[in-house]
Structures are given as structure tokens and as C-alpha cells.
Design a protein around this motif. Structure first.
Motif, PDB file in Angstrom:
ATOM      1  N   LEU A  74      93.210  75.461  32.236  1.00 53.96           N
ATOM      2  CA  LEU A  74      92.735  76.565  33.060  1.00 53.96           C
ATOM      3  C   LEU A  74      91.206  76.691  33.085  1.00 53.96           C
ATOM      4  O   LEU A  74      90.672  77.567  33.766  1.00 53.96           O
ATOM      5  CB  LEU A  74      93.350  77.887  32.575  1.00 53.96           C
ATOM      6  CG  LEU A  74      94.880  77.961  32.640  1.00 53.96           C
ATOM      7  CD1 LEU A  74      95.378  79.293  32.108  1.00 53.96           C
ATOM      8  CD2 LEU A  74      95.365  77.714  34.060  1.00 53.96           C
ATOM      9  N   TRP A  75      90.526  75.839  32.348  1.00 51.28           N
ATOM     10  CA  TRP A  75      89.064  75.885  32.367  1.00 51.28           C
ATOM     11  C   TRP A  75      88.548  75.526  33.750  1.00 51.28           C
ATOM     12  O   TRP A  75      89.160  74.748  34.493  1.00 51.28           O
ATOM     13  CB  TRP A  75      88.496  74.879  31.384  1.00 51.28           C
ATOM     14  CG  TRP A  75      88.370  75.368  29.974  1.00 51.28           C
ATOM     15  CD1 TRP A  75      88.938  76.462  29.412  1.00 51.28           C
ATOM     16  CD2 TRP A  75      87.623  74.737  28.941  1.00 51.28           C
ATOM     17  NE1 TRP A  75      88.604  76.548  28.091  1.00 51.28           N
ATOM     18  CE2 TRP A  75      87.791  75.496  27.769  1.00 51.28           C
ATOM     19  CE3 TRP A  75      86.842  73.594  28.882  1.00 51.28           C
ATOM     20  CZ2 TRP A  75      87.191  75.159  26.569  1.00 51.28           C
ATOM     21  CZ3 TRP A  75      86.253  73.251  27.683  1.00 51.28           C
ATOM     22  CH2 TRP A  75      86.418  74.041  26.539  1.00 51.28           C
ATOM     23  N   LYS A  76      87.381  76.055  34.064  1.00 51.42           N
ATOM     24  CA  LYS A  76      86.702  75.690  35.309  1.00 51.42           C
ATOM     25  C   LYS A  76      86.057  74.312  35.123  1.00 51.42           C
ATOM     26  O   LYS A  76      85.748  73.905  34.004  1.00 51.42           O
ATOM     27  CB  LYS A  76      85.598  76.700  35.625  1.00 51.42           C
ATOM     28  CG  LYS A  76      86.089  78.088  35.888  1.00 51.42           C
ATOM     29  CD  LYS A  76      84.911  78.998  36.116  1.00 51.42           C
ATOM     30  CE  LYS A  76      85.356  80.434  36.265  1.00 51.42           C
ATOM     31  NZ  LYS A  76      84.211  81.341  36.355  1.00 51.42           N
ATOM     32  N   GLU A  77      85.834  73.639  36.221  1.00 52.67           N
ATOM     33  CA  GLU A  77      85.194  72.325  36.165  1.00 52.67           C
ATOM     34  C   GLU A  77      83.796  72.438  35.554  1.00 52.67           C
ATOM     35  O   GLU A  77      83.333  71.527  34.867  1.00 52.67           O
ATOM     36  CB  GLU A  77      85.129  71.689  37.559  1.00 52.67           C
ATOM     37  CG  GLU A  77      84.646  70.254  37.563  1.00 52.67           C
ATOM     38  CD  GLU A  77      85.469  69.314  36.684  1.00 52.67           C
ATOM     39  OE1 GLU A  77      84.865  68.409  36.052  1.00 52.67           O
ATOM     40  OE2 GLU A  77      86.703  69.468  36.601  1.00 52.67           O
ATOM     41  N   GLU A  78      83.132  73.567  35.770  1.00 60.08           N
ATOM     42  CA  GLU A  78      81.802  73.782  35.183  1.00 60.08           C
ATOM     43  C   GLU A  78      81.848  73.723  33.654  1.00 60.08           C
ATOM     44  O   GLU A  78      80.905  73.268  33.013  1.00 60.08           O
ATOM     45  CB  GLU A  78      81.243  75.139  35.606  1.00 60.08           C
ATOM     46  CG  GLU A  78      80.868  75.224  37.053  1.00 60.08           C
ATOM     47  CD  GLU A  78      80.438  76.639  37.441  1.00 60.08           C
ATOM     48  OE1 GLU A  78      80.442  77.543  36.583  1.00 60.08           O
ATOM     49  OE2 GLU A  78      80.110  76.832  38.615  1.00 60.08           O
ATOM     50  N   ASP A  79      82.946  74.226  33.064  1.00 60.70           N
ATOM     51  CA  ASP A  79      83.086  74.191  31.606  1.00 60.70           C
ATOM     52  C   ASP A  79      83.223  72.755  31.109  1.00 60.70           C
ATOM     53  O   ASP A  79      82.617  72.372  30.107  1.00 60.70           O
ATOM     54  CB  ASP A  79      84.294  75.021  31.159  1.00 60.70           C
ATOM     55  CG  ASP A  79      84.122  76.503  31.462  1.00 60.70           C
ATOM     56  OD1 ASP A  79      82.978  76.991  31.393  1.00 60.70           O
ATOM     57  OD2 ASP A  79      85.129  77.163  31.770  1.00 60.70           O
ATOM     58  N   PHE A  80      84.014  71.973  31.821  1.00 63.30           N
ATOM     59  CA  PHE A  80      84.165  70.565  31.450  1.00 63.30           C
ATOM     60  C   PHE A  80      82.835  69.816  31.617  1.00 63.30           C
ATOM     61  O   PHE A  80      82.473  68.965  30.805  1.00 63.30           O
ATOM     62  CB  PHE A  80      85.262  69.887  32.268  1.00 63.30           C
ATOM     63  CG  PHE A  80      86.643  70.389  31.944  1.00 63.30           C
ATOM     64  CD1 PHE A  80      87.214  70.188  30.693  1.00 63.30           C
ATOM     65  CD2 PHE A  80      87.373  71.089  32.891  1.00 63.30           C
ATOM     66  CE1 PHE A  80      88.477  70.650  30.388  1.00 63.30           C
ATOM     67  CE2 PHE A  80      88.643  71.561  32.595  1.00 63.30           C
ATOM     68  CZ  PHE A  80      89.197  71.347  31.346  1.00 63.30           C
ATOM     69  N   GLN A  81      82.124  70.152  32.681  1.00 63.59           N
ATOM     70  CA  GLN A  81      80.835  69.524  32.943  1.00 63.59           C
ATOM     71  C   GLN A  81      79.850  69.839  31.808  1.00 63.59           C
ATOM     72  O   GLN A  81      79.181  68.940  31.293  1.00 63.59           O
ATOM     73  CB  GLN A  81      80.296  70.034  34.281  1.00 63.59           C
ATOM     74  CG  GLN A  81      79.030  69.381  34.748  1.00 63.59           C
ATOM     75  CD  GLN A  81      78.599  69.911  36.096  1.00 63.59           C
ATOM     76  OE1 GLN A  81      78.794  71.089  36.420  1.00 63.59           O
ATOM     77  NE2 GLN A  81      78.010  69.052  36.902  1.00 63.59           N
ATOM     78  N   LEU A  82      79.778  71.099  31.413  1.00 63.99           N
ATOM     79  CA  LEU A  82      78.890  71.487  30.318  1.00 63.99           C
ATOM     80  C   LEU A  82      79.282  70.769  29.032  1.00 63.99           C
ATOM     81  O   LEU A  82      78.427  70.244  28.308  1.00 63.99           O
ATOM     82  CB  LEU A  82      78.932  73.007  30.112  1.00 63.99           C
ATOM     83  CG  LEU A  82      78.130  73.549  28.935  1.00 63.99           C
ATOM     84  CD1 LEU A  82      76.647  73.248  29.100  1.00 63.99           C
ATOM     85  CD2 LEU A  82      78.358  75.048  28.793  1.00 63.99           C
TER      86      LEU A  82
END
Length: 192
Positions: A132-140
């Protein structure tokens, strides 16, 4: 009359001297700003190159990001001291930065695959553990776990450093407080 004419000529000459002196100072200031910008860009490029230096395939070939950074350094070497330096370097840096920002770019996928191969599939496991994480979280997470500096991460995310620090802190806390089986591995990869 001759005294007034001499005074007028002196005033005109003084004005011209002051104009040229101010123009020279302005050009020197502009050149200094360009040098500072080049140094900032090169600092980011050096950080990227240092962090991506371990990206080699099993055959010893350079990975996509390394090829780009090699081109960047080559552009810098070839055009250093010329008027073409800044446009050439900026073009190469933009290519790398935009490639890392885009979730669909081969450069970004290559970075994620490289991190996966070096860290026991941490990105794949992270995506499975936190769907459920946003792609921004994975990117960071990707950028931090890859060892990029806060300056590089803030550039790639187009955010200020305090924002990056805050987001990274909250990301670590979410992992710490989660029930994920691999949470210690996820946190360990961020501490490198």
C-alpha cells in the motif's frame, strides 16, 4: 568655456571608466556563479558515480547508470574551460536525473535491480511487504538504500533537504513499527 569642456570630458571619461568597471565586476560575479553551479553539478555527479560504482554485471560490463556518468565525466573533461561546458554537462546531468526520477525508465529499473542483487532482493521484498506504500516511498527508499547523499536525493525528488530528512525519518519509523518479517533487513539497508 575651456574649463567647462574639460570638466565635461573628465565627467564622461569617469562615467565610462565606472561603467566598464561595474560591467567587469558583474561579469566576474556571473562567472563565479557559473563555476559554483558547475561545482554543485559535479558534486552531485561524483556522488552518483561513487554510489553507482558498484553497479557492474557479472560479466564486468558497466551498467546503464555508469555509462551515463562516464559520458558526463567525458563531457566535463572535453569541454572544461570552454563556453560549451555548462550546456553539455547540464544536458548529461538532466538525462541522469530525469532517468532516475521516472518510475518507468530503464535507468531507474537498473538501479532498483542492482540494489536487489546486492542486498538479497530488498526492493522486491519491500514492495511485497508494503503493497500500500506510494511509489514515492519506494523511490525514497531506493535512493537512500543505494547510498545517495541527502543533496542528491533532494535533487532527484525535487524537494528541500529538510523535507527529505523528515520523509526518511517517517519511512524508517513506519518500517520499525510494522509487523513485516524482514523489517530489520529493510532498516539495515538504509544504514549503509
Amino acid at each position: 568655456m575651456d574649463g567647462n569642456l574639460a570638466l565635461l570630458i573628465t565627467a564622461i571619461l569617469a562615467t565610462l571608466v565606472l561603467y566598464f568597471w561595474a560591467r567587469k565586476a558583474q561579469l566576474e560575479k556571473q562567472l563565479l556563479q557559473e563555476r559554483e553551479e558547475n561545482e554543485r553539478i559535479m558534486s552531485i555527479a561524483e556522488d552518483l558515480q561513487a554510489r553507482l560504482g558498484s553497479l557492474t554485471s557479472k560479466e564486468g560490463k558497466k551498467a546503464g547508470p555508469i555509462d551515463m556518468l562516464d559520458r558526463l565525466c567525458e563531457q566535463y573533461y572535453v569541454y572544461e574551460g570552454t563556453e560549451n561546458l555548462q550546456p553539455k554537462i547540464l544536458k548529461e546531468v538532466r538525462t541522469v536525473v530525469e532517468g532516475l526520477r521516472s518510475t518507468t525508465s530503464p535507468l531507474r529499473r537498473s538501479l532498483e535491480q542492482s540494489l536487489d542483487s546486492r542486498t538479497d532482493r530488498v526492493m522486491s521484498r519491500l514492495r511485497a511487504a508494503y503493497p500500500l506504500w506510494k511509489e514515492e516511498d519506494f523511490q525514497l527508499y531506493l535512493f537512500a538504500a543505494s547510498g545517495f547523499s541527502s543533496t542528491t536525493i533532494s535533487t532527484l525528488l525535487e524537494k528541500d533537504k529538510p523535507y527529505v530528512y523528515n520523509r526518511l525519518y517517517r519511512l524508517k519509523e513506519r518500517i520499525r513499527k510494522s509487523d513485516a518479517e524482514d523489517k530489520n533487513h529493510f532498516l539495515q539497508c538504509l544504514e549503509r
